[in-house]
Design a protein around this motif. Sequence first.
Motif, PDB file in Angstrom:
ATOM      1  N   GLN A  89      -0.990  -6.746   9.929  1.00 53.84           N
ATOM      2  CA  GLN A  89      -1.841  -7.948  10.349  1.00 53.84           C
ATOM      3  C   GLN A  89      -1.935  -8.880   8.672  1.00 53.84           C
ATOM      4  O   GLN A  89      -2.460 -10.234   9.320  1.00 53.84           O
ATOM      5  CB  GLN A  89      -2.962  -7.704  10.589  1.00 53.84           C
ATOM      6  N   HIS A  90      -1.932  -8.306   7.924  1.00 54.84           N
ATOM      7  CA  HIS A  90      -3.191  -9.350   7.032  1.00 54.84           C
ATOM      8  C   HIS A  90      -2.952  -9.429   4.966  1.00 54.84           C
ATOM      9  O   HIS A  90      -3.391  -9.562   4.204  1.00 54.84           O
ATOM     10  CB  HIS A  90      -5.260  -8.879   6.378  1.00 54.84           C
ATOM     11  N   ILE A  91      -1.463  -8.296   5.327  1.00 52.24           N
ATOM     12  CA  ILE A  91      -0.692  -8.881   3.694  1.00 52.24           C
ATOM     13  C   ILE A  91       0.890  -9.329   4.431  1.00 52.24           C
ATOM     14  O   ILE A  91       1.048  -9.699   5.411  1.00 52.24           O
ATOM     15  CB  ILE A  91      -0.472  -7.647   3.764  1.00 52.24           C
ATOM     16  N   ARG A  92       0.515 -10.611   3.635  1.00 50.37           N
ATOM     17  CA  ARG A  92       2.064 -11.457   3.547  1.00 50.37           C
ATOM     18  C   ARG A  92       3.108 -11.359   1.955  1.00 50.37           C
ATOM     19  O   ARG A  92       2.624 -11.021   1.446  1.00 50.37           O
ATOM     20  CB  ARG A  92       1.508 -13.368   3.669  1.00 50.37           C
ATOM     21  N   PHE A  93       3.540 -11.104   3.251  1.00 47.47           N
ATOM     22  CA  PHE A  93       5.425 -10.688   2.163  1.00 47.47           C
ATOM     23  C   PHE A  93       6.679 -11.629   1.485  1.00 47.47           C
ATOM     24  O   PHE A  93       7.021 -12.420   2.683  1.00 47.47           O
ATOM     25  CB  PHE A  93       6.380  -9.467   3.119  1.00 47.47           C
ATOM     26  N   PHE A  94       6.402 -11.237   0.201  1.00 48.10           N
ATOM     27  CA  PHE A  94       8.376 -12.678   0.113  1.00 48.10           C
ATOM     28  C   PHE A  94       8.969 -12.094  -0.778  1.00 48.10           C
ATOM     29  O   PHE A  94       8.928 -11.101  -1.460  1.00 48.10           O
ATOM     30  CB  PHE A  94       7.219 -13.378  -0.993  1.00 48.10           C
ATOM     31  N   GLN A  95      10.469 -12.275  -0.280  1.00 48.20           N
ATOM     32  CA  GLN A  95      11.064 -11.794  -0.773  1.00 48.20           C
ATOM     33  C   GLN A  95      12.224 -12.442  -2.229  1.00 48.20           C
ATOM     34  O   GLN A  95      11.295 -13.945  -2.121  1.00 48.20           O
ATOM     35  CB  GLN A  95      12.723 -11.916   0.246  1.00 48.20           C
ATOM     36  N   ALA A  96      12.121 -12.133  -3.491  1.00 46.21           N
ATOM     37  CA  ALA A  96      11.960 -12.732  -4.565  1.00 46.21           C
ATOM     38  C   ALA A  96      13.078 -12.560  -5.289  1.00 46.21           C
ATOM     39  O   ALA A  96      13.456 -11.236  -5.146  1.00 46.21           O
ATOM     40  CB  ALA A  96      11.715 -13.110  -5.125  1.00 46.21           C
ATOM     41  N   ASN A  97      14.592 -13.079  -5.629  1.00 43.08           N
ATOM     42  CA  ASN A  97      15.446 -12.407  -6.269  1.00 43.08           C
ATOM     43  C   ASN A  97      15.122 -11.977  -7.684  1.00 43.08           C
ATOM     44  O   ASN A  97      15.574 -11.348  -8.675  1.00 43.08           O
ATOM     45  CB  ASN A  97      16.925 -13.060  -6.161  1.00 43.08           C
ATOM     46  N   PHE A 104      13.967  -7.415  -2.050  1.00 43.31           N
ATOM     47  CA  PHE A 104      14.533  -7.176  -1.110  1.00 43.31           C
ATOM     48  C   PHE A 104      13.247  -8.410   0.663  1.00 43.31           C
ATOM     49  O   PHE A 104      11.809  -8.223   0.221  1.00 43.31           O
ATOM     50  CB  PHE A 104      14.556  -5.484   0.033  1.00 43.31           C
ATOM     51  N   ARG A 105      13.733  -8.128   1.764  1.00 45.37           N
ATOM     52  CA  ARG A 105      12.923  -9.113   2.987  1.00 45.37           C
ATOM     53  C   ARG A 105      12.747  -7.651   3.567  1.00 45.37           C
ATOM     54  O   ARG A 105      13.482  -6.668   4.297  1.00 45.37           O
ATOM     55  CB  ARG A 105      14.455 -10.019   3.845  1.00 45.37           C
ATOM     56  N   PHE A 106      11.392  -8.191   4.047  1.00 47.08           N
ATOM     57  CA  PHE A 106      10.491  -6.842   4.393  1.00 47.08           C
ATOM     58  C   PHE A 106      10.269  -7.634   5.910  1.00 47.08           C
ATOM     59  O   PHE A 106       9.511  -8.548   6.325  1.00 47.08           O
ATOM     60  CB  PHE A 106       9.186  -6.899   4.140  1.00 47.08           C
ATOM     61  N   PHE A 144      14.532  -0.493   2.121  1.00 48.14           N
ATOM     62  CA  PHE A 144      13.920   0.303   2.685  1.00 48.14           C
ATOM     63  C   PHE A 144      14.433   1.437   3.159  1.00 48.14           C
ATOM     64  O   PHE A 144      14.988   1.404   4.166  1.00 48.14           O
ATOM     65  CB  PHE A 144      13.109  -0.650   4.218  1.00 48.14           C
ATOM     66  N   LYS A 145      13.876   2.721   2.779  1.00 49.07           N
ATOM     67  CA  LYS A 145      14.436   3.544   2.983  1.00 49.07           C
ATOM     68  C   LYS A 145      13.119   4.677   3.068  1.00 49.07           C
ATOM     69  O   LYS A 145      12.031   4.373   2.431  1.00 49.07           O
ATOM     70  CB  LYS A 145      15.243   4.414   1.579  1.00 49.07           C
TER      71      LYS A 145
END
Length: 375
Positions: free
Chosen positions: A63-71, A51-53, A12-13
């Motif tokens: 509130q309504h969007i789910r984030f997933f980190q993946a290599n 990256f992990r958000f 994140f930048k």
Amino acid sequence: MRICFYCNLIEFKPKGNVLQFFILLRALDRKLAQLPESERQHYSLECVLPFRFRDGMGGFTFQHIRFFQANDPHEEIIARDRKKPYDFIFIRGRNEAVKLLRMKRSLSSKLLFLAIQYNLHDPYIMRRLDYVFRHSRVVFFQTEPNAERYRLYQLQKGSYAPEELLRKIQVLPQFVEPMPDLNLRRSPSDPLDLIQAGVIRPRYGLPVATKAIRLIRKDFPDAKLRVLYPSIVGKYRKQAEKLLRRPGVADHGQKSMWKTKEMIVKSGIGVALLYDKTEDRNPSHSYLSRILEYMGLGVPVLTTRTVGNLALLGNEYPLFVEDAYDIAYHYERLTNPSYYEAMSQYVKERGSRFLADEGVKSFWTVLQNEHKRGM
């Protein structure tokens, strides 16, 4: 409606491509929040990132969007689709879309692709863009000139009917987040400065802006050129740093999105110069995203006459510039409070359609129409 969003962001930048992606997601999150609970439960929006958000990064909360980190985001998207099929997979980035399609071609019926740029004179780029276009549901371009150019290109090839191109080629413009502090205003008594914000590149005219402030300070000695930037293109760093040390230039380095907005309003005059000498005058590169920021905040902007800027501001916009002398001339004109206010209202009105909640409406309509077609 299940949708997966993906953009190959390493970290994140607070810079262009990162902000644009998250501004889109944040606008969609607010759109869902406006729906009645009975309707909202029919939507599931997910985002896969390398990256992990963490909620709150850069001021972005969801509130309504789910984030997933993946290599390996492509494998993650395929696995998630296999477990519970998506209706749409939205990808920003040509290479990322190509990779996903080559891993699983059947996802083409779900693919929504955002094309950032292309070069009609580059066979390699066009082969890849055409490949993604053939194997996608909808392709979005960021400006109407860029979308229209690709429509004409495909019409000339004769592979698609005009009606199909109108459906399949859409525009998803860049957005800006509205200021949370709606009372932020520039006082007529505040010093009138120039501000140039965004990544520093050779074609973005920093030498012209620094020469302009030197000319301006002959008559307005307190005037400054404020420069904010998340980064400087590598080979240009030494020259840029020398320019940033010149008299009248204030080097502010990197600021958060919200601090940048505040400084734009307080400075009073935006500068967005673009000198494109490439063979392919690409409409996707013919305006800077920061110009939308200036417009949304009602800050008059001095900018070059490009295809993109003409579409944004209109042929008769009086603040187009070519060189430092033009900038100095218009600076003096803008010291007149009534003229400044007129230009402020003009750009604010033109920029209102790029505020995120307004701009995302057409994208939402495309989602609804395509979902009905799929059903």
